[in-house]
Scaffold this motif. Sequence first.
Motif, mmCIF file in Angstrom:
data_model
loop_
_atom_site.group_PDB
_atom_site.id
_atom_site.type_symbol
_atom_site.label_atom_id
_atom_site.label_comp_id
_atom_site.label_asym_id
_atom_site.label_seq_id
_atom_site.Cartn_x
_atom_site.Cartn_y
_atom_site.Cartn_z
ATOM 1 N N ALA A 230 0.841 -1.202 0.000
ATOM 2 C CA ALA A 230 0.000 0.000 0.000
ATOM 3 C C ALA A 230 0.876 1.253 0.000
ATOM 4 C CB ALA A 230 -0.917 -0.014 1.218
ATOM 5 N N LEU A 231 1.963 1.182 0.761
ATOM 6 C CA LEU A 231 2.880 2.331 0.818
ATOM 7 C C LEU A 231 3.507 2.597 -0.551
ATOM 8 C CD1 LEU A 231 4.624 4.463 2.285
ATOM 9 C CD2 LEU A 231 6.226 2.631 2.861
ATOM 10 N N ILE A 232 3.973 1.533 -1.183
ATOM 11 C CA ILE A 232 4.601 1.684 -2.501
ATOM 12 C C ILE A 232 3.613 2.302 -3.495
ATOM 13 C CG2 ILE A 232 5.494 0.365 -4.483
ATOM 14 C CD1 ILE A 232 6.869 -1.480 -2.389
ATOM 15 N N THR A 233 2.389 1.796 -3.473
ATOM 16 C CA THR A 233 1.363 2.353 -4.367
ATOM 17 C C THR A 233 1.133 3.837 -4.069
ATOM 18 O OG1 THR A 233 0.281 0.199 -4.472
ATOM 19 C CG2 THR A 233 -1.033 2.113 -5.134
ATOM 20 N N GLU A 234 1.061 4.169 -2.776
ATOM 21 C CA GLU A 234 0.806 5.565 -2.416
ATOM 22 C C GLU A 234 1.974 6.477 -2.819
ATOM 23 O OE1 GLU A 234 -0.588 6.211 1.572
ATOM 24 O OE2 GLU A 234 -0.809 8.378 1.225
ATOM 25 N N VAL A 235 3.194 5.990 -2.636
ATOM 26 C CA VAL A 235 4.360 6.801 -3.003
ATOM 27 C C VAL A 235 4.370 7.054 -4.508
ATOM 28 C CG1 VAL A 235 6.889 6.810 -3.161
ATOM 29 C CG2 VAL A 235 5.773 6.081 -1.046
ATOM 30 N N ARG A 236 4.090 6.015 -5.269
ATOM 31 C CA ARG A 236 4.071 6.189 -6.729
ATOM 32 C C ARG A 236 2.991 7.169 -7.144
ATOM 33 N NH1 ARG A 236 6.054 0.795 -9.595
ATOM 34 N NH2 ARG A 236 5.042 1.824 -11.325
ATOM 35 N N GLU A 237 1.825 7.049 -6.515
ATOM 36 C CA GLU A 237 0.724 7.968 -6.854
ATOM 37 C C GLU A 237 1.059 9.412 -6.475
ATOM 38 O OE1 GLU A 237 -3.002 4.807 -6.467
ATOM 39 O OE2 GLU A 237 -2.796 6.450 -5.008
ATOM 40 N N ARG A 238 1.547 9.583 -5.245
ATOM 41 C CA ARG A 238 1.905 10.928 -4.803
ATOM 42 C C ARG A 238 2.966 11.544 -5.706
ATOM 43 N NH1 ARG A 238 1.675 12.867 0.858
ATOM 44 N NH2 ARG A 238 0.047 11.742 1.940
ATOM 45 N N ALA A 239 3.975 10.728 -6.038
ATOM 46 C CA ALA A 239 5.070 11.240 -6.859
ATOM 47 C C ALA A 239 4.581 11.650 -8.241
ATOM 48 C CB ALA A 239 6.181 10.202 -6.966
ATOM 49 N N SER A 240 3.620 10.925 -8.756
ATOM 50 C CA SER A 240 3.152 11.221 -10.117
ATOM 51 C C SER A 240 2.396 12.542 -10.186
ATOM 52 C CB SER A 240 2.273 10.074 -10.629
ATOM 53 O OG SER A 240 1.021 10.106 -9.974
ATOM 54 N N THR A 241 1.973 13.063 -9.042
ATOM 55 C CA THR A 241 1.227 14.337 -9.046
ATOM 56 C C THR A 241 2.107 15.532 -8.655
ATOM 57 O OG1 THR A 241 0.556 14.182 -6.729
ATOM 58 C CG2 THR A 241 -0.865 13.088 -8.340
ATOM 59 N N ILE A 242 3.380 15.277 -8.425
ATOM 60 C CA ILE A 242 4.281 16.375 -8.035
ATOM 61 C C ILE A 242 4.461 17.349 -9.191
ATOM 62 C CG2 ILE A 242 6.705 16.936 -7.550
ATOM 63 C CD1 ILE A 242 6.868 14.465 -5.842
ATOM 64 N N THR A 243 4.191 18.619 -8.929
ATOM 65 C CA THR A 243 4.424 19.628 -9.962
ATOM 66 C C THR A 243 5.296 20.763 -9.453
ATOM 67 O OG1 THR A 243 2.386 20.759 -9.347
ATOM 68 C CG2 THR A 243 2.252 19.208 -11.189
ATOM 69 N N GLU A 244 5.444 20.847 -8.129
ATOM 70 C CA GLU A 244 6.321 21.909 -7.630
ATOM 71 C C GLU A 244 7.138 21.433 -6.432
ATOM 72 O OE1 GLU A 244 3.883 25.052 -5.526
ATOM 73 O OE2 GLU A 244 2.421 24.280 -6.955
ATOM 74 N N LEU A 245 8.074 22.287 -6.054
ATOM 75 C CA LEU A 245 9.017 21.877 -5.023
ATOM 76 C C LEU A 245 8.324 21.534 -3.709
ATOM 77 C CD1 LEU A 245 12.033 21.435 -4.682
ATOM 78 C CD2 LEU A 245 12.193 23.735 -3.729
ATOM 79 N N ASP A 246 7.314 22.297 -3.340
ATOM 80 C CA ASP A 246 6.609 22.004 -2.088
ATOM 81 C C ASP A 246 6.047 20.585 -2.069
ATOM 82 O OD1 ASP A 246 7.187 24.407 -1.025
ATOM 83 O OD2 ASP A 246 5.194 25.284 -1.265
ATOM 84 N N ASP A 247 5.535 20.132 -3.204
ATOM 85 C CA ASP A 247 5.021 18.756 -3.290
ATOM 86 C C ASP A 247 6.146 17.757 -3.016
ATOM 87 O OD1 ASP A 247 2.651 19.917 -4.211
ATOM 88 O OD2 ASP A 247 3.238 19.696 -6.311
ATOM 89 N N THR A 248 7.332 18.082 -3.528
ATOM 90 C CA THR A 248 8.486 17.198 -3.352
ATOM 91 C C THR A 248 8.829 17.068 -1.874
ATOM 92 O OG1 THR A 248 9.289 18.086 -5.444
ATOM 93 C CG2 THR A 248 10.844 16.784 -4.174
ATOM 94 N N TRP A 249 8.825 18.212 -1.178
ATOM 95 C CA TRP A 249 9.162 18.166 0.265
ATOM 96 C C TRP A 249 8.020 17.550 1.077
ATOM 97 C CZ3 TRP A 249 13.395 17.936 -1.422
ATOM 98 C CH2 TRP A 249 14.235 18.947 -1.844
ATOM 99 N N LEU A 250 6.798 17.671 0.595
ATOM 100 C CA LEU A 250 5.693 16.971 1.273
ATOM 101 C C LEU A 250 5.879 15.457 1.154
ATOM 102 C CD1 LEU A 250 2.516 19.081 0.364
ATOM 103 C CD2 LEU A 250 3.505 18.737 2.635
ATOM 104 N N LEU A 251 6.317 15.019 -0.028
ATOM 105 C CA LEU A 251 6.596 13.588 -0.213
ATOM 106 C C LEU A 251 7.734 13.164 0.713
ATOM 107 C CD1 LEU A 251 6.255 10.876 -1.710
ATOM 108 C CD2 LEU A 251 7.874 11.705 -3.423
ATOM 109 N N HIS A 252 8.743 14.016 0.811
ATOM 110 C CA HIS A 252 9.864 13.708 1.704
ATOM 111 C C HIS A 252 9.386 13.584 3.162
ATOM 112 C CE1 HIS A 252 13.544 14.936 4.097
ATOM 113 N NE2 HIS A 252 13.845 13.765 3.587
ATOM 114 N N ASP A 253 8.578 14.524 3.595
ATOM 115 C CA ASP A 253 8.040 14.472 4.971
ATOM 116 C C ASP A 253 7.202 13.206 5.185
ATOM 117 O OD1 ASP A 253 9.208 16.897 5.538
ATOM 118 O OD2 ASP A 253 7.401 18.070 5.148
ATOM 119 N N PHE A 254 6.406 12.892 4.194
ATOM 120 C CA PHE A 254 5.565 11.696 4.266
ATOM 121 C C PHE A 254 6.439 10.440 4.428
ATOM 122 C CE2 PHE A 254 3.838 8.131 1.730
ATOM 123 C CZ PHE A 254 2.691 7.840 2.464
#
Lengths: 106, 106
Positions: free
Chosen positions: B28-52
């Motif tokens: 489930a985590l792998i699926t969520e990471v892939r999904e989250r990453a695919s919607t990244i469009t700006e730097l803040d999204d990247t750091w949100l993924l990092h925090d997650f």
Amino acid sequence: MSDVEWSQVEKEVAQEAFERAYEREINALITEVRERASTITELDDTWLLHDFLSARRHQLDGKYDYKYSVLIFVFAQLVKEGWLHLKELEGLEKDKLTKIAALTRM
Amino acid sequence: MSDVEWSQVEKEVAQEAFERAYEREINALITEVRERASTITELDDTWLLHDFLSARRHQLDGKYDYKYSVLIFVFAQLVKEGWLHLKELEGLEKDKLTKIAALTRM
């Protein structure tokens, strides 16, 4: 090198070059994160992505430091890493450009 | 509750249930990471993924602790979070199952 040693024109050139390099590096990072994430198939890959993001966040925080006292070094690093072209710094006084160019060869 | 209070059969049931829950949560985590990453469009999204990822890594490290002394609590948490069904723990002695079921209602 302090604030007063940068003319208004130089400050504008510097600010624009700085932002351009930042934008390029950020966009490349976003692309890389999306690519890496799309290939994740196991937990180790997930933690590798996490390590990668930790390292890049730390690097970026340290590198993009817009202070006139260190800007020559910041620009040299950005040119060296390919995020900026020396010609995008045209408008800075010759002495600064020479220093930046020399630093990129170190 | 120590090692000796778990029979060989119980240990096998526990080990299998533990691994099954872990596999589900990881997938489930792998699926969520892939999904989250695919919607990244700006730097803040990247750091949100990092925090997650930082938070999930920390949680997972703490949660999947295969020690017989804490396994009742681990299973209760996994059932509560939906990674395991109580019926997948059948084979454990009634006392343990009752405790796990009670803990999941807390």
